[in-house]
Motif scaffolding. Structure first.
Motif, PDB file in Angstrom:
ATOM      1  N   UNK A 143      50.587  26.110  38.550  1.00  0.00           N
ATOM      2  CA  UNK A 143      49.284  26.183  37.895  1.00  0.00           C
ATOM      3  C   UNK A 143      49.213  25.197  36.739  1.00  0.00           C
ATOM      4  N   UNK A 144      50.265  25.144  35.933  1.00  0.00           N
ATOM      5  CA  UNK A 144      50.283  24.210  34.808  1.00  0.00           C
ATOM      6  C   UNK A 144      50.178  22.775  35.292  1.00  0.00           C
ATOM      7  N   UNK A 145      50.879  22.448  36.371  1.00  0.00           N
ATOM      8  CA  UNK A 145      50.824  21.088  36.911  1.00  0.00           C
ATOM      9  C   UNK A 145      49.418  20.751  37.397  1.00  0.00           C
ATOM     10  N   UNK A 146      48.770  21.711  38.055  1.00  0.00           N
ATOM     11  CA  UNK A 146      47.408  21.476  38.541  1.00  0.00           C
ATOM     12  C   UNK A 146      46.446  21.270  37.377  1.00  0.00           C
ATOM     13  N   UNK A 147      46.567  22.075  36.336  1.00  0.00           N
ATOM     14  CA  UNK A 147      45.689  21.940  35.179  1.00  0.00           C
ATOM     15  C   UNK A 147      45.890  20.597  34.492  1.00  0.00           C
ATOM     16  N   UNK A 148      47.129  20.195  34.329  1.00  0.00           N
ATOM     17  CA  UNK A 148      47.393  18.911  33.676  1.00  0.00           C
ATOM     18  C   UNK A 148      46.843  17.757  34.503  1.00  0.00           C
ATOM     19  N   UNK A 149      46.898  17.897  35.826  1.00  0.00           N
ATOM     20  CA  UNK A 149      46.392  16.831  36.693  1.00  0.00           C
ATOM     21  C   UNK A 149      44.897  16.623  36.490  1.00  0.00           C
ATOM     22  N   UNK A 150      44.147  17.692  36.221  1.00  0.00           N
ATOM     23  CA  UNK A 150      42.701  17.543  36.048  1.00  0.00           C
ATOM     24  C   UNK A 150      42.305  17.352  34.584  1.00  0.00           C
ATOM     25  N   UNK A 151      43.301  17.229  33.691  1.00  0.00           N
ATOM     26  CA  UNK A 151      43.006  16.898  32.310  1.00  0.00           C
ATOM     27  C   UNK A 151      43.010  18.049  31.338  1.00  0.00           C
ATOM     28  N   UNK A 152      43.610  19.175  31.712  1.00  0.00           N
ATOM     29  CA  UNK A 152      43.690  20.340  30.831  1.00  0.00           C
ATOM     30  C   UNK A 152      45.159  20.591  30.498  1.00  0.00           C
ATOM     31  N   UNK A 153      45.479  20.632  29.222  1.00  0.00           N
ATOM     32  CA  UNK A 153      46.850  20.914  28.815  1.00  0.00           C
ATOM     33  C   UNK A 153      47.212  22.354  29.099  1.00  0.00           C
ATOM     34  N   UNK A 154      48.460  22.612  29.458  1.00  0.00           N
ATOM     35  CA  UNK A 154      48.892  23.975  29.779  1.00  0.00           C
ATOM     36  C   UNK A 154      50.327  24.183  29.333  1.00  0.00           C
ATOM     37  N   UNK A 155      50.573  25.332  28.714  1.00  0.00           N
ATOM     38  CA  UNK A 155      51.911  25.712  28.279  1.00  0.00           C
ATOM     39  C   UNK A 155      52.231  27.099  28.813  1.00  0.00           C
ATOM     40  N   UNK A 156      53.494  27.323  29.112  1.00  0.00           N
ATOM     41  CA  UNK A 156      53.949  28.595  29.668  1.00  0.00           C
ATOM     42  C   UNK A 156      54.793  29.311  28.619  1.00  0.00           C
ATOM     43  N   UNK A 157      54.552  30.623  28.453  1.00  0.00           N
ATOM     44  CA  UNK A 157      55.318  31.393  27.483  1.00  0.00           C
ATOM     45  C   UNK A 157      55.380  32.846  27.934  1.00  0.00           C
ATOM     46  N   UNK A 158      56.261  33.626  27.289  1.00  0.00           N
ATOM     47  CA  UNK A 158      56.356  35.062  27.577  1.00  0.00           C
ATOM     48  C   UNK A 158      55.558  35.877  26.571  1.00  0.00           C
ATOM     49  N   UNK A 159      55.176  35.269  25.456  1.00  0.00           N
ATOM     50  CA  UNK A 159      54.434  35.971  24.420  1.00  0.00           C
ATOM     51  C   UNK A 159      54.000  34.990  23.358  1.00  0.00           C
ATOM     52  N   UNK A 160      53.286  35.493  22.345  1.00  0.00           N
ATOM     53  CA  UNK A 160      52.757  34.597  21.317  1.00  0.00           C
ATOM     54  C   UNK A 160      53.185  34.995  19.912  1.00  0.00           C
ATOM     55  N   UNK A 161      54.079  35.979  19.780  1.00  0.00           N
ATOM     56  CA  UNK A 161      54.445  36.465  18.452  1.00  0.00           C
ATOM     57  C   UNK A 161      55.109  35.399  17.599  1.00  0.00           C
ATOM     58  N   UNK A 162      55.912  34.534  18.220  1.00  0.00           N
ATOM     59  CA  UNK A 162      56.670  33.548  17.443  1.00  0.00           C
ATOM     60  C   UNK A 162      55.999  32.182  17.411  1.00  0.00           C
ATOM     61  N   UNK A 163      54.786  32.090  17.922  1.00  0.00           N
ATOM     62  CA  UNK A 163      54.084  30.802  17.936  1.00  0.00           C
ATOM     63  C   UNK A 163      53.341  30.633  16.618  1.00  0.00           C
ATOM     64  N   UNK A 164      53.535  29.516  15.896  1.00  0.00           N
ATOM     65  CA  UNK A 164      52.833  29.310  14.617  1.00  0.00           C
ATOM     66  C   UNK A 164      51.318  29.342  14.793  1.00  0.00           C
ATOM     67  N   UNK A 165      50.627  29.804  13.746  1.00  0.00           N
ATOM     68  CA  UNK A 165      49.168  29.927  13.815  1.00  0.00           C
ATOM     69  C   UNK A 165      48.505  28.591  14.107  1.00  0.00           C
ATOM     70  N   UNK A 166      49.016  27.507  13.506  1.00  0.00           N
ATOM     71  CA  UNK A 166      48.413  26.191  13.738  1.00  0.00           C
ATOM     72  C   UNK A 166      48.472  25.803  15.209  1.00  0.00           C
TER      73      UNK A 166
END
Length: 340
Positions: A175-198
């Motif tokens: 899915x991430x590869x398909x999104x990037x191919x059409x111009x949408x950035x995609x990241x994969x994660x298990x959660x968002x608790x440790x992701x900085x607010x910025x």
């Protein structure tokens, strides 16, 4: 020249990307559309797959130059005082075809006239003119204020990154590869608790796989709430990459609902109900999983619909069992599960 006054405005718009049934990819483009008398000008130009020169993915210097050009602060790029109003969404090459118009000043007013389709530097109005569209006379202050607002400090650009959260890593990678191919950035994660607010502020949508439980979803939503980020949440309908891409495209659509071309999709009992606000080409695609969880896709309708509501019968084989219908125009995508 004489012409009745028309109102001029701007609104976010999208050229919907996607993974098509034949395996081709259609690039996602965010742009600013011209709103004339309360309606997107693009809708007056038949079923045109195009974007304005005010696209969000061009470099800032080029974007600024396009705004200044429309304000007539630079010379016209084409002979006869003509400016590109809409161009090819894939390459923006004039050879692919573009809608152009003469833009000029009359006292304090701005006038757009003599719309035409061009594939070379010179327009043939008799052969390729858009007769019956324009001329439009815009009041100078309204016109300038709308375009100048695009250059104001702090103007927010579309957030074209998606956070993918799911249990099936292989599916998420596809899915991430398909999104990037059409111009949408995609990241994969298990959660968002440790992701900085910025970093959270760079996402426009979060997509959850079906294996993600309520507690995990609540935790992710809490992380975005604490960061003060308003994002769209997507609950994946089925592990089918083109279907998930369509859901995400719909979630990223920032255009005002009352200015969209495709406004309604229902799918039930082997029929699809579609509503469009102006004549346009609509494609319906059915997706389903068989008993071995293998994905199948079938294009079940491709045609131009007049403005209004339409009922379209679907192939019984394409929508048997658990199935999903995607409706697509050049500017928007809607997705519905088939109700039986």
């Amino acid at each position: 020249m004489s012409a009745e006054y028309a109102t001029f405005g701007l609104a976010p718009a999208m050229r919907a990307g996607g993974v098509l049934v034949n395996g081709d990819y259609q690039v996602h483009r965010d742009f600013v559309d011209f709103i004339v008398d309360g309606r997107p000008l693009l809708f007056q130009l038949s079923d045109l797959d195009a974007v304005s020169p005010l696209a969000s993915d061009v470099p800032p210097a080029i974007f600024t130059a396009q705004v200044r050009s429309l304000l007539l602060e630079t010379d016209a790029p084409l002979p006869g005082g003509r400016y590109v109003v809409y161009g090819c969404p894939e390459c923006e090459d004039l050879a692919c075809g573009a809608v152009t118009a003469v833009i000029e000043k009359d006292g304090g007013d701005f006038i757009w006239r003599d719309f035409a389709w061009q594939t070379d530097p010179h327009a043939d109005l008799e052969l390729n003119g858009y007769h019956g569209i324009g001329p439009f006379r815009f009041r100078g202050p309204e016109y300038r204020d709308a375009l100048d607002s695009l250059l104001a400090p702090g103007t927010e650009s579309p957030r074209r990154r998606v956070l993918l959260i799911g249990a099936r890593v292989a599916l998420l990678a596809k899915l991430a590869a398909a999104l990037r191919t059409i111009g949408i950035g995609a990241d994969i994660t298990h959660g968002a608790d440790d992701v900085p607010a910025d970093e959270l502020r760079s996402y426009g949508a979060v997509a959850f796989g079906r294996g993600i439980g309520a507690a995990e979803r609540t935790a992710v939503r809490g992380a975005f709430d604490r960061a003060g980020v308003d994002v769209a949440y997507v609950d994946g309908l089925a592990p089918i990459v083109p279907l998930l891409v369509a859901q995400i495209e719909n979630a990223l659509d920032r255009s005002p609902h009352d200015q969209r071309r495709l406004t309604r999709l229902v799918a039930a009992d082997g029929e699809a109900g579609v509503e469009v606000t102006s004549p346009c080409r609509v494609r319906l695609t059915a997706y389903r999983l068989d008993r071995l969880f293998r994905p199948h896709a079938q294009e079940v309708f491709d045609g131009v619909l007049e403005a209004g509501r339409h009922r379209i019968a679907l192939d019984a084989k394409a929508v048997k069992g658990a199935s999903y219908v995607v409706a697509r125009t050049s500017g928007s995508v809607l997705v519905e599960a088939m109700a039986h």
